[in-house]
Design an enzyme around this catalytic site. Sequence first.
Site, short mmCIF file in Angstrom:
data_model
loop_
_atom_site.label_atom_id
_atom_site.label_comp_id
_atom_site.label_asym_id
_atom_site.label_seq_id
_atom_site.Cartn_x
_atom_site.Cartn_y
_atom_site.Cartn_z
N ASP A 110 -2.89 -3.83 1.21
CA ASP A 110 -1.92 -4.58 0.43
C ASP A 110 -0.95 -3.56 -0.15
OD1 ASP A 110 -0.86 -6.77 -0.92
OD2 ASP A 110 -2.00 -6.26 -2.71
N ASP A 139 -5.80 -6.61 -4.11
CA ASP A 139 -6.18 -6.81 -5.50
C ASP A 139 -6.02 -8.24 -5.96
OD1 ASP A 139 -3.49 -6.80 -5.32
OD2 ASP A 139 -3.12 -5.46 -6.97
N ASP A 197 -5.53 -12.10 -1.51
CA ASP A 197 -6.15 -11.22 -0.53
C ASP A 197 -7.59 -11.60 -0.25
OD1 ASP A 197 -3.88 -9.57 -0.48
OD2 ASP A 197 -4.52 -8.60 -2.32
#
EC number: 7.2.2.13
Lengths: 102, 1022
Positions: free
Chosen positions: B375, B716, B720
């Site tokens: 990410d 985070d 996700d």
Amino acid sequence: METALLFLFSFLVSVAALSEPNGQADQDGKEKKMDPFVYDYESLRIGGLAFAVVVFILGVLLILSRRCSCSFNQKAKAPGDEEAQAVNLIASKAEEAPKAET
Amino acid sequence: MGYGRSDSYRVATTQENKDVKEKPKAKGADLEELKKEVPLTEHKMSIEEVCQKHNTDIVQGLTNAKAAEFLIRDGPNALTPPPTTPEWVKFCRQLFGGFSVLLWIGAILCFLAYAIQAATEDEPAGDNLYLGIVLSAVVIITGCFSYFQEAKSSKIMESFKNMVPQQALVIREGEKLQINAEEVVAGDLVEVKGGDRIPADLRVVSAHGCKVDNSSLTGESEPQNRSPECTNDNPLETRNIAFFSTNCVEGTARGIVISTGDRTTMGRIATLASGLDTGKTPIAKEIEHFIHIITGVAVFLGISFFILSIVLGYSWLEAVIFLIGIIVANVPEGLLATVTVCLTLTAKRMAKKNCLVKNLEAVETLGSTSTICSDKTGTLTQNRMTVAHMWFDNQIHEADTTEDQSGASFDKSSETWVALARVAALCNRASFKANQESLPILKRDVAGDASESALLKCIELSCGGVKAMREKNKKVAEIPFNSTNKYQLSVHETEDENDNRYLLVMKGAPERILDRSTTIMVQGKEQPMDEELKEAFQNAYLELGGLGERVLGFCHALLPEDQFPKGFAFDCDDVNFPTENLCFLGLMSMIDPPRAAVPDAVGKCRSAGIKVIMVTGDHPITAKAIAKGVGIISEGNETVEDIAARLNIPVSQVNPRDAKACVIHGSDLKDLSQDQMDDLLKNHTEIVFARTSPQQKLIIVEGCQRLGAIVAVTGDGVNDSPALKKADIGVAMGISGSDVSKQAADMILLDDNFASIVTGVEEGRLIFDNLKKSIAYTLTSNIPEITPFLFFIIVNIPLPLGTITILCIDLGTDMVPAISLAYEIAESDIMKRQPRNPARDKLVNERLISIAYGQIGMIQALGGFFAYFVIMAENGFLPSRLVGIRLYWDDRSNNDLEDSYGQQWTYEQRKIVEFTCHTAFFVSIVVVQWADVIVCKTRRNSVFQQGMRNKILIFGLFEETALAAFLSYCPGMDVALRMYPLKPSWWFCAFPYSFLIFVYDEIRKLILRRHPGGWVEKETYY
């Protein structure tokens, strides 16, 4: 490599220590020396146990030695911390290890 | 099992997922459905259509009767928790997973053998019974150990639940009601205000300055405006939809509930994340493969000796007992414990280095990882907007974006900069929260939106005293930013007491600011804005925009005193002062800068053969800029668009194969077929996915896995979590990560630092190598343990090694040395080689078995037999006499058995000699295992290259020797374990063999190093 040498050396010393009581027994107890069919298992037991204790203590000392700047190579210090943890887990000598760590 | 399998719950060394296939197909279809994009259409409908669809009224809301009806139809507005697995089922999984099964089968076979013996013999030997009991004890103890290691079961749903609001304000039958959020139904008219959690997915019908924080859903930390207009086809991006459980930051809004509970966007993510099946971990697969090999060898040996014993004339029952004995002897009793402890030790070591591993098997997974999907926000970047560049005096200046302010600074002496800084400080509504004077500026909390905070911090850092500056220049009027004006304006008194003019400051979208300016300040002097400067501005704007930065323009003007005397009443609604013909000062651009350690870490992953893919919800340009900044798109690599731009040809003419890098937009990803997706992942080494939805993140992970990659995902946010769960190893962020992501992940980076992943990879690879060594060491002693029994059967000699002594080796002397191998340092730079190929590089392969069983093990067996024959001969039984003596030897009634010299032996005397032989055989194995552990320290290098720095290993050598001596010499052992004291000379019988093992393997490794790729390497390098 020093550690390897030390290991061999200490082993030889312990073996010598082990064979000593037998030798003494052989010389002192004349009857036993005469009789090839009787073996002095008593001294053998004591010697063997002494050997076991010596070797075990040597092993423990070796692990705890990382803080002393004795004969051991300094490089071993980096993985030392992790090893201390293993002592906690493996041997029940957990008390000494954290002390040495702090 | 279905959703019950939700909790990412794995066994220490084994894997339980046998029930995956039993999963009802309906559930599978459900998940497939969930993986698709959110099927929202309401944002494109007009408000009337929405009302019609949900049978509601825009003013009155639902009637109470209808609401009750809908509540019964749709169920409460809450997330349904998946059925949880009871604790005892989890415990049983630990007890009966993979490796344990092998031991259980061994134990059952033992009991079976004992039963046969008990039924057929008068006084059955207790060996098989003891062995069965010990085996069961080993499994139960290790099972408990791993159970408590992993007792923290996954609580994904619970963490989602914490995000759900409690109360909601609805309008029913025209009256405002405060009801439980659970009772909200589709069609309800809901009102939200700043600070509220949104109670369900809403179609906004009216809004006043409403901003929502969608960060949990999209990863974007900036609050976004909500208004009734549809601004985008994508429901996640359009302004008129507000999502369940996101936060309303400010303003008020009214909306119609379009879906509730599990049908909401967040509900779908929650169900998806908790319902996904995580496959087996790579190490679990390896252990399964290992079990197959071991079982194969055991069954092969067992069957062949079964046939052999039948041929030799044993009875069927005896042969069956032999068969069982041989199979059980092949079970490495201590290995389960060894592997578990090794993994635990590594997990602890990783925790020290800020990688907290939630389940033991994941320790190794990072080592096998071949693709990392990361990410962007918060993982690769610092998750704070920071001023990165400024343009003034016709020059681009670079600001310091590093976390510790170690970067270079720029020239602050220019008059223009002073003016620019003043505007940035004054035309800014952000302010530091109170009582933070002691903190460094960058760490202070700021009230205000991200870009204004960035400006505030930047000015505070470079000029200092923003508060004092604001006090000196009192604000008299202000027009806040809005999307039609695209600027923000305020009027201030000047610092100079004698100067009664007012200072007008303005910031906003650069092109708007430029339109309102007629002059520009260069080196502190106002100059008319000419074409040349305008072009310079355009270039600077384009350049900064191209870096993915958010650019703001600044201008100011001193209002003439005659028109605006002191005390002039500025009217902001009906603007009574000039907002044009201002003096342009410069541009400032902001970005969420990459973390300092990331480029290095990405580089290390590259050299370790790991592909790093960026998956972000952010815009492609920003994503690409950050990707370039951290090296995910390395220097010199171009995307298709870059090539097209360079060659000045349309994108369609560029051969996609020429471009190594590519940036893919989420909306394009949606239209890709599976083949196209595979093609994309295969042919581009550097990939950035931008504007991806949570479902797409999952699809990307699955795509990589389909190509055989072992995928790590870092993230985070809540968005996700499905990807984290699906990945072979999900890595969540410890500080900034949401609760949900932490629950879904297998590993948590305590310092949020991507660089810690590199440590994880290193440790994972190391433990894989070291487990090989550990297993090689443990398996070797199997041969000297089995061969005595084989010889006992074939040549009828008295049994050279008993069950108890075998257990003493496997569960006693061998344990510490085997575990100590986990502490071996790497033989070569493990971060320079490619990740292992799960299809080819196995934990245990035929070569390892051949070395352990076929070569070293055979020498060990020789050593043991030598000691056995020496002791027998010293007692008068020469080898020639021993062969075929078994039946007489074990005959209780035969008390005058003659040895080679004609001496007669009673049964009990014979047994003492036999057990002394067992002890000697046991000690011999310890002696040859010394050499074996030293030999197993390395797979390729010589021990002399590797050194003996592993102190745990030396401790292990001492410990096993001490234990052997203790077992042999401790008084009472002859009764308890039937082990007898050995004469010192008998210890030395195996020494030559120990030496032989060392020399043999050193020579093997020498040849292996000298002739890379040669026969020796092909046949013996494990």
